[in-house]
Design a protein around this motif. Structure first.
Motif, PDB file in Angstrom:
ATOM      1  N   HIS A   1       0.874  -1.174   0.000  1.00 55.74           N
ATOM      2  CA  HIS A   1       0.000   0.000   0.000  1.00 55.74           C
ATOM      3  C   HIS A   1       0.907   1.219   0.000  1.00 55.74           C
ATOM      4  O   HIS A   1       2.147   1.080  -0.027  1.00 55.74           O
ATOM      5  CB  HIS A   1      -0.942  -0.012   1.219  1.00 55.74           C
ATOM      6  N   ASN A   2       0.345   2.411   0.013  1.00 51.18           N
ATOM      7  CA  ASN A   2       1.194   3.590  -0.138  1.00 51.18           C
ATOM      8  C   ASN A   2       1.984   3.969   1.116  1.00 51.18           C
ATOM      9  O   ASN A   2       2.735   4.943   1.097  1.00 51.18           O
ATOM     10  CB  ASN A   2       0.385   4.800  -0.642  1.00 51.18           C
ATOM     11  N   GLU A   3       1.834   3.209   2.204  1.00 50.23           N
ATOM     12  CA  GLU A   3       2.625   3.447   3.410  1.00 50.23           C
ATOM     13  C   GLU A   3       3.646   2.338   3.664  1.00 50.23           C
ATOM     14  O   GLU A   3       4.411   2.417   4.620  1.00 50.23           O
ATOM     15  CB  GLU A   3       1.694   3.545   4.632  1.00 50.23           C
ATOM     16  N   THR A   4       3.683   1.324   2.835  1.00 46.31           N
ATOM     17  CA  THR A   4       4.552   0.175   3.094  1.00 46.31           C
ATOM     18  C   THR A   4       6.016   0.588   3.222  1.00 46.31           C
ATOM     19  O   THR A   4       6.700   0.235   4.200  1.00 46.31           O
ATOM     20  CB  THR A   4       4.406  -0.875   1.970  1.00 46.31           C
ATOM     21  N   LEU A   5       6.528   1.328   2.259  1.00 43.39           N
ATOM     22  CA  LEU A   5       7.938   1.724   2.304  1.00 43.39           C
ATOM     23  C   LEU A   5       8.203   2.771   3.381  1.00 43.39           C
ATOM     24  O   LEU A   5       9.317   2.830   3.920  1.00 43.39           O
ATOM     25  CB  LEU A   5       8.376   2.248   0.930  1.00 43.39           C
ATOM     26  N   ASN A   6       7.199   3.588   3.715  1.00 44.04           N
ATOM     27  CA  ASN A   6       7.370   4.513   4.834  1.00 44.04           C
ATOM     28  C   ASN A   6       7.585   3.747   6.138  1.00 44.04           C
ATOM     29  O   ASN A   6       8.408   4.139   6.973  1.00 44.04           O
ATOM     30  CB  ASN A   6       6.143   5.420   4.963  1.00 44.04           C
ATOM     31  N   VAL A   7       6.826   2.686   6.320  1.00 45.77           N
ATOM     32  CA  VAL A   7       6.958   1.873   7.534  1.00 45.77           C
ATOM     33  C   VAL A   7       8.314   1.178   7.567  1.00 45.77           C
ATOM     34  O   VAL A   7       9.048   1.263   8.558  1.00 45.77           O
ATOM     35  CB  VAL A   7       5.824   0.831   7.614  1.00 45.77           C
ATOM     36  N   TRP A   8       8.661   0.508   6.468  1.00 45.96           N
ATOM     37  CA  TRP A   8       9.866  -0.310   6.464  1.00 45.96           C
ATOM     38  C   TRP A   8      11.148   0.520   6.481  1.00 45.96           C
ATOM     39  O   TRP A   8      12.159   0.104   7.072  1.00 45.96           O
ATOM     40  CB  TRP A   8       9.852  -1.238   5.248  1.00 45.96           C
ATOM     41  N   SER A   9      11.157   1.672   5.849  1.00 40.47           N
ATOM     42  CA  SER A   9      12.382   2.483   5.804  1.00 40.47           C
ATOM     43  C   SER A   9      12.831   2.873   7.206  1.00 40.47           C
ATOM     44  O   SER A   9      13.997   2.692   7.579  1.00 40.47           O
ATOM     45  CB  SER A   9      12.168   3.731   4.936  1.00 40.47           C
ATOM     46  N   HIS A  10      11.932   3.395   8.027  1.00 36.35           N
ATOM     47  CA  HIS A  10      12.314   3.795   9.377  1.00 36.35           C
ATOM     48  C   HIS A  10      12.381   2.616  10.335  1.00 36.35           C
ATOM     49  O   HIS A  10      13.081   2.681  11.347  1.00 36.35           O
ATOM     50  CB  HIS A  10      11.369   4.877   9.903  1.00 36.35           C
ATOM     51  N   LEU A  11      11.665   1.531  10.026  1.00 40.82           N
ATOM     52  CA  LEU A  11      11.799   0.332  10.857  1.00 40.82           C
ATOM     53  C   LEU A  11      13.185  -0.286  10.684  1.00 40.82           C
ATOM     54  O   LEU A  11      13.809  -0.719  11.675  1.00 40.82           O
ATOM     55  CB  LEU A  11      10.716  -0.685  10.484  1.00 40.82           C
ATOM     56  N   ILE A  12      13.683  -0.292   9.466  1.00 40.55           N
ATOM     57  CA  ILE A  12      15.052  -0.756   9.221  1.00 40.55           C
ATOM     58  C   ILE A  12      16.053   0.186   9.881  1.00 40.55           C
ATOM     59  O   ILE A  12      17.053  -0.254  10.477  1.00 40.55           O
ATOM     60  CB  ILE A  12      15.311  -0.868   7.703  1.00 40.55           C
ATOM     61  N   GLY A  13      15.788   1.489   9.807  1.00 41.50           N
ATOM     62  CA  GLY A  13      16.665   2.455  10.468  1.00 41.50           C
ATOM     63  C   GLY A  13      16.692   2.255  11.972  1.00 41.50           C
ATOM     64  O   GLY A  13      17.762   2.323  12.608  1.00 41.50           O
ATOM     65  N   PHE A  14      15.531   2.014  12.568  1.00 44.70           N
ATOM     66  CA  PHE A  14      15.464   1.738  14.008  1.00 44.70           C
ATOM     67  C   PHE A  14      16.279   0.495  14.360  1.00 44.70           C
ATOM     68  O   PHE A  14      17.044   0.491  15.339  1.00 44.70           O
ATOM     69  CB  PHE A  14      14.014   1.550  14.447  1.00 44.70           C
TER      70      PHE A  14
END
Length: 386
Positions: A100-113
């Protein structure tokens, strides 16, 4: 009147009565059918809701378009499709594995965390004594007492003429001291790491669960803004603490100043009205203002430590951090590239995803600078006037 005519009159009146009864009966049947249909529809809707809630795969959760969203979710009109709306918490959680249009928003900062969590654990395991780990949570170790290795000559209070000593070679008492014996205080370093992890995690949670309901959407947006403010505040701790360790009054002034600015920003952004898309530029200006505050101590620190060999390395890291945050903010405010091609970048490549990437790059650049600050302070101490 003849008998036949009378008989016909009676029969016609009876027929009229029968017709009226039939008509009334039909009306009653129609009304009953409507009531039954309404009841059946209500039951069907309830069953659909129950089945949708029980469905772990969330196949009943359809993605909607921008035009179908309620007003509080209409943030970027250039992203046209693939929105989640009114999903349960369980469905929103498992949507992390769905496009969905938030998938990469979630994963980008989750990987950063996850990356910063790993860096934190690595530093805690390899370099931090247990006693100092406890001090992170129990003390505020500004070197304000007369027993620490800081010059307290009142003539030098504003002139910053405190002399630095190389811990590898000598001490004021003529003893040879190694960096392992006088290791730099590390809690400011871990304050920065903690602030970065809080920002990245709160951002991921916000993007993942904001589709649940209006109240939760507003709450998570506020937490997201608080996370950004906390990350900016804590980023100031390593450079200011280590550079001005021999001048505690400057430590207090600069760290107090950015903390006050951060608290003001947080209080301002907790207002629901500033969470709307209308105030996107205003929010960005508050964060940029906090970042620009760092120019003052940066210039001060550069002048004081002009002849330090590590100066250029630190400036390089910090310049990379500043450029990363600035470029990311430009994408965030301008909504490029999706404004050029609405609907083309709904799933991947839109401005907020690019903004996330630059935030992580900026934080990693600052992490590199913090390591240099630690190395600098582990070798260079402060002269004590006795």
């Amino acid at each position: 009147m003849s008998f036949v005519e009378k008989r016909r009159g009676v029969m016609s009146s009876d027929q009229d009565q029968v017709d009226e009864v039939t008509l009334t009966t039909n009306k009653i049947m129609v009304m009953n059918n409507k009531k039954m249909n309404k009841k059946m529809k209500m039951k069907m809707k309830k069953k659909m809701k129950v089945n949708g809630a029980k469905n772990d795969g969330c196949s009943s959760c359809d993605l909607v378009t921008f035009d179908e969203l309620p007003g509080y979710m209409k943030d970027n009109e250039f992203i046209r499709n693939y929105y989640r709306l009114n999903w349960s918490l369980k469905q929103a959680l498992f949507s992390i594995f769905r496009w969905h249009n938030e998938t990469l928003n979630v994963w980008s900062h989750l990987i950063g965390f996850t990356l910063f969590l790993g860096l934190t654990c690595s530093n805690l395991i390899h370099v931090l004594p247990v006693s100092e780990l406890l001090n992170i949570f129990t003390t505020w170790s500004f070197p304000l007492g007369p027993e620490v290795n800081v010059s307290h000559n009142s003539k030098n209070f504003f002139s910053d003429t405190t002399e630095l000593i190389d811990l590898k070679h000598s001490s004021p008492f003529g003893l040879e001291i190694t960096p392992t014996q006088l290791e730099a205080t590390r809690w400011p370093f871990f304050v920065f790491l903690g602030g970065s992890m809080f920002c990245l995690l709160s951002s991921s949670i916000c993007h993942l669960f904001s589709c649940h309901s209006h109240p939760l959407n507003v709450l998570l947006l506020r937490i997201d803004y608080v996370g950004i403010s906390v990350m900016i505040i804590t980023s100031f701790f390593p450079p200011i603490y280590y550079v001005f360790q021999c001048s505690p009054h400057w430590q207090f002034l600069y760290l107090g100043g950015i903390t006050i600015m951060g608290i003001f920003t947080i209080i301002t952004l907790l207002s629901p009205i500033f969470s709307t898309s209308k105030f996107r530029a205003f929010r960005a200006s508050l964060f940029v203002g906090m970042g620009l505050f760092g120019i003052i101590p940066a210039v001060h620190a550069t002048l004081v430590n002009w002849h330090e060999p590590s100066r250029n390395i630190i400036l390089g890291y910090e310049l990379a951090m500043a450029l990363s945050y600035l470029i990311g903010t430009v994408f965030y405010v301008s909504r490029i590239p999706e404004r050029w091609r609405p609907g083309w970048f709904d799933l991947a490549g839109h401005s907020h995803q690019i903004f996330h990437v630059f935030v992580i790059l900026g934080a990693l650049s600052h992490y590199g600078a913090a390591l240099v600050f630690l190395d600098f302070r582990s070798k260079i101490g402060c002269e004590t006037n006795v």
